[in-house]
Design a protein around this motif. Structure first.
Motif, PDB file in Angstrom:
ATOM      1  N   ARG A  54      -7.607 -74.642  46.475  1.00 12.25           N
ATOM      2  CA  ARG A  54      -8.155 -74.344  44.962  1.00 12.25           C
ATOM      3  C   ARG A  54      -7.231 -72.563  45.551  1.00 12.25           C
ATOM      4  O   ARG A  54      -7.123 -72.264  46.226  1.00 12.25           O
ATOM      5  N   VAL A  55      -6.091 -71.672  43.936  1.00 11.34           N
ATOM      6  CA  VAL A  55      -5.787 -70.321  44.128  1.00 11.34           C
ATOM      7  C   VAL A  55      -6.614 -69.701  43.701  1.00 11.34           C
ATOM      8  O   VAL A  55      -7.039 -69.991  42.337  1.00 11.34           O
ATOM      9  N   PHE A  56      -6.916 -68.318  44.730  1.00 10.96           N
ATOM     10  CA  PHE A  56      -6.962 -67.114  43.479  1.00 10.96           C
ATOM     11  C   PHE A  56      -8.746 -67.332  43.391  1.00 10.96           C
ATOM     12  O   PHE A  56      -9.134 -66.867  42.160  1.00 10.96           O
ATOM     13  N   GLY A  57      -9.448 -68.811  43.301  1.00  8.48           N
ATOM     14  CA  GLY A  57     -10.809 -68.907  43.725  1.00  8.48           C
ATOM     15  C   GLY A  57     -11.397 -69.488  42.355  1.00  8.48           C
ATOM     16  O   GLY A  57     -12.141 -69.835  42.406  1.00  8.48           O
ATOM     17  N   SER A  58      -9.982 -69.854  40.953  1.00  8.62           N
ATOM     18  CA  SER A  58     -10.020 -70.309  40.139  1.00  8.62           C
ATOM     19  C   SER A  58      -9.374 -71.576  39.623  1.00  8.62           C
ATOM     20  O   SER A  58      -9.399 -72.260  38.847  1.00  8.62           O
ATOM     21  N   VAL A  59      -8.239 -71.542  40.228  1.00 12.20           N
ATOM     22  CA  VAL A  59      -6.869 -71.954  39.543  1.00 12.20           C
ATOM     23  C   VAL A  59      -7.263 -74.116  40.940  1.00 12.20           C
ATOM     24  O   VAL A  59      -7.711 -73.446  41.685  1.00 12.20           O
ATOM     25  N   HIS A  60      -7.228 -74.766  40.328  1.00 11.63           N
ATOM     26  CA  HIS A  60      -7.492 -76.008  41.109  1.00 11.63           C
ATOM     27  C   HIS A  60      -6.141 -76.468  41.330  1.00 11.63           C
ATOM     28  O   HIS A  60      -5.462 -77.126  39.345  1.00 11.63           O
ATOM     29  N   ILE A  61      -5.200 -76.935  42.397  1.00 16.17           N
ATOM     30  CA  ILE A  61      -4.355 -77.806  42.274  1.00 16.17           C
ATOM     31  C   ILE A  61      -4.545 -79.614  43.126  1.00 16.17           C
ATOM     32  O   ILE A  61      -5.205 -79.449  43.969  1.00 16.17           O
ATOM     33  N   ASN A  62      -4.556 -80.458  41.792  1.00 17.26           N
ATOM     34  CA  ASN A  62      -5.100 -81.990  42.759  1.00 17.26           C
ATOM     35  C   ASN A  62      -3.732 -82.162  42.757  1.00 17.26           C
ATOM     36  O   ASN A  62      -2.926 -82.244  41.444  1.00 17.26           O
ATOM     37  N   ILE A  63      -4.072 -82.849  44.098  1.00 21.59           N
ATOM     38  CA  ILE A  63      -2.305 -82.924  44.899  1.00 21.59           C
ATOM     39  C   ILE A  63      -2.692 -84.932  45.134  1.00 21.59           C
ATOM     40  O   ILE A  63      -3.234 -84.944  45.543  1.00 21.59           O
ATOM     41  N   ILE A  64      -2.575 -85.600  43.801  1.00 17.09           N
ATOM     42  CA  ILE A  64      -2.866 -86.973  43.382  1.00 17.09           C
ATOM     43  C   ILE A  64      -1.955 -88.221  44.632  1.00 17.09           C
ATOM     44  O   ILE A  64      -0.790 -88.076  43.811  1.00 17.09           O
ATOM     45  N   ARG A  65      -2.359 -89.256  45.388  1.00 20.96           N
ATOM     46  CA  ARG A  65      -1.686 -90.187  45.682  1.00 20.96           C
ATOM     47  C   ARG A  65      -1.302 -91.212  44.576  1.00 20.96           C
ATOM     48  O   ARG A  65      -2.747 -92.121  43.826  1.00 20.96           O
ATOM     49  N   CYS A  66      -0.640 -91.045  44.366  1.00 20.58           N
ATOM     50  CA  CYS A  66      -0.671 -92.605  43.367  1.00 20.58           C
ATOM     51  C   CYS A  66       0.133 -93.400  43.130  1.00 20.58           C
ATOM     52  O   CYS A  66       1.706 -93.581  43.653  1.00 20.58           O
ATOM     53  N   GLY A  67      -0.843 -95.079  43.704  1.00 22.12           N
ATOM     54  CA  GLY A  67       0.640 -95.815  44.628  1.00 22.12           C
ATOM     55  C   GLY A  67      -0.093 -96.448  45.379  1.00 22.12           C
ATOM     56  O   GLY A  67      -0.322 -95.697  46.343  1.00 22.12           O
ATOM     57  N   THR A  68      -0.070 -97.764  46.262  1.00 23.29           N
ATOM     58  CA  THR A  68      -0.466 -98.188  47.509  1.00 23.29           C
ATOM     59  C   THR A  68       0.937 -99.089  47.950  1.00 23.29           C
ATOM     60  O   THR A  68       1.142 -98.854  48.865  1.00 23.29           O
ATOM     61  N   PHE A  69       0.880 -99.813  47.104  1.00 28.78           N
ATOM     62  CA  PHE A  69       2.579-101.072  47.222  1.00 28.78           C
ATOM     63  C   PHE A  69       3.296-100.272  47.153  1.00 28.78           C
ATOM     64  O   PHE A  69       4.072 -99.423  45.995  1.00 28.78           O
ATOM     65  N   GLY A  70       4.339 -99.412  48.088  1.00 28.66           N
ATOM     66  CA  GLY A  70       5.598 -99.737  48.081  1.00 28.66           C
ATOM     67  C   GLY A  70       5.966 -97.626  47.709  1.00 28.66           C
ATOM     68  O   GLY A  70       4.926 -96.816  48.242  1.00 28.66           O
ATOM     69  N   SER A  71       6.894 -97.386  47.410  1.00 27.34           N
ATOM     70  CA  SER A  71       6.698 -96.113  47.758  1.00 27.34           C
ATOM     71  C   SER A  71       5.681 -94.664  46.621  1.00 27.34           C
ATOM     72  O   SER A  71       5.094 -95.827  45.977  1.00 27.34           O
ATOM     73  N   ILE A  72       5.356 -94.214  47.664  1.00 24.36           N
ATOM     74  CA  ILE A  72       4.131 -93.330  46.234  1.00 24.36           C
ATOM     75  C   ILE A  72       4.746 -92.141  45.741  1.00 24.36           C
ATOM     76  O   ILE A  72       4.925 -91.403  46.034  1.00 24.36           O
ATOM     77  N   ASN A  73       3.972 -92.070  44.355  1.00 22.39           N
ATOM     78  CA  ASN A  73       4.074 -90.797  43.619  1.00 22.39           C
ATOM     79  C   ASN A  73       3.414 -90.221  43.847  1.00 22.39           C
ATOM     80  O   ASN A  73       2.173 -90.154  43.898  1.00 22.39           O
ATOM     81  N   ILE A  74       3.548 -88.729  44.062  1.00 22.64           N
ATOM     82  CA  ILE A  74       2.945 -87.902  44.977  1.00 22.64           C
ATOM     83  C   ILE A  74       2.787 -86.414  42.808  1.00 22.64           C
ATOM     84  O   ILE A  74       3.648 -86.507  43.201  1.00 22.64           O
ATOM     85  N   ASP A  75       1.988 -87.088  42.192  1.00 18.07           N
ATOM     86  CA  ASP A  75       1.300 -85.657  41.170  1.00 18.07           C
ATOM     87  C   ASP A  75       0.460 -84.364  41.283  1.00 18.07           C
ATOM     88  O   ASP A  75      -0.545 -84.893  42.116  1.00 18.07           O
ATOM     89  N   TYR A  76       0.863 -83.538  40.679  1.00 20.75           N
ATOM     90  CA  TYR A  76       0.886 -82.077  40.786  1.00 20.75           C
ATOM     91  C   TYR A  76      -0.187 -81.924  39.780  1.00 20.75           C
ATOM     92  O   TYR A  76       0.154 -81.485  38.781  1.00 20.75           O
ATOM     93  N   LEU A  77      -1.912 -81.926  39.524  1.00 21.22           N
ATOM     94  CA  LEU A  77      -2.210 -81.802  37.996  1.00 21.22           C
ATOM     95  C   LEU A  77      -3.171 -80.499  38.028  1.00 21.22           C
ATOM     96  O   LEU A  77      -3.661 -80.236  39.176  1.00 21.22           O
ATOM     97  N   VAL A  78      -3.203 -79.847  37.852  1.00 22.39           N
ATOM     98  CA  VAL A  78      -3.081 -78.115  37.711  1.00 22.39           C
ATOM     99  C   VAL A  78      -4.922 -77.746  36.912  1.00 22.39           C
ATOM    100  O   VAL A  78      -4.423 -78.510  35.150  1.00 22.39           O
ATOM    101  N   GLU A  79      -5.346 -77.772  37.188  1.00 19.52           N
ATOM    102  CA  GLU A  79      -6.672 -77.246  36.027  1.00 19.52           C
ATOM    103  C   GLU A  79      -7.173 -76.227  35.833  1.00 19.52           C
ATOM    104  O   GLU A  79      -7.237 -75.470  36.982  1.00 19.52           O
TER     105      GLU A  79
END
Length: 136
Positions: A54-79
């Motif tokens: 959480r930044v500045f108390g109101s913006v949320h950044i979800n750092i999401i692991r995508c994938g289990t096998f092989g390389s992992i994609n990391i997505d950054y979803l800002v809400e």
């Protein structure tokens, strides 16, 4: 190769990637916690395979692991209802322990700098939004 050998091989690779994700997540948790006041961000307890910042108390950044096998994609979803969509490029955690092909995962300073570059994109968007709102 018999089935139990395949299962052991798959499990070993999955465990390796789980460990790499945990190294990445722990590096961010430690560095974000240590720099909360400096960057006005904080880790929010969340769930497996994702971090919530959480930044500045109101913006949320979800750092999401995508994938289990092989390389992992990391997505950054800002809400943020106020700011609208903020595009942050995804990253990739490779099986060789490299983040985006050039950052050694074992170097927590480089991992944190990588995160700060993502955060910088978000903060630029917030500043642009604030400037536009101030002109209205």
């Amino acid at each position: 190769m018999v089935l139990k050998e395949k299962a052991a091989l798959i499990n070993a690779e999955k465990c390796k990637m789980d460990k790499l994700w945990n190294i990445y997540a722990m590096a961010l948790i430690k560095k974000i916690t240590a720099s909360e006041r400096l960057y006005h961000h904080q880790i929010v307890p969340y769930q497996k395979d994702r971090l919530l910042v959480r930044v500045f108390g109101s913006v949320h950044i979800n750092i999401i692991r995508c994938g289990t096998f092989g390389s992992i994609n990391i997505d950054y979803l800002v809400e943020s209802a106020e700011l609208g969509a903020i595009e942050v490029p995804s990253s990739r955690l490779h099986q060789n322990g490299m983040l985006d092909d050039d950052i050694v995962l074992a170097d927590s300073e480089q991992v944190f700098d990588h995160y700060l570059n993502k955060l910088n994109l978000i903060y630029n968007h917030i500043l642009q939004f604030s400037a536009r709102a101030g002109q209205e």
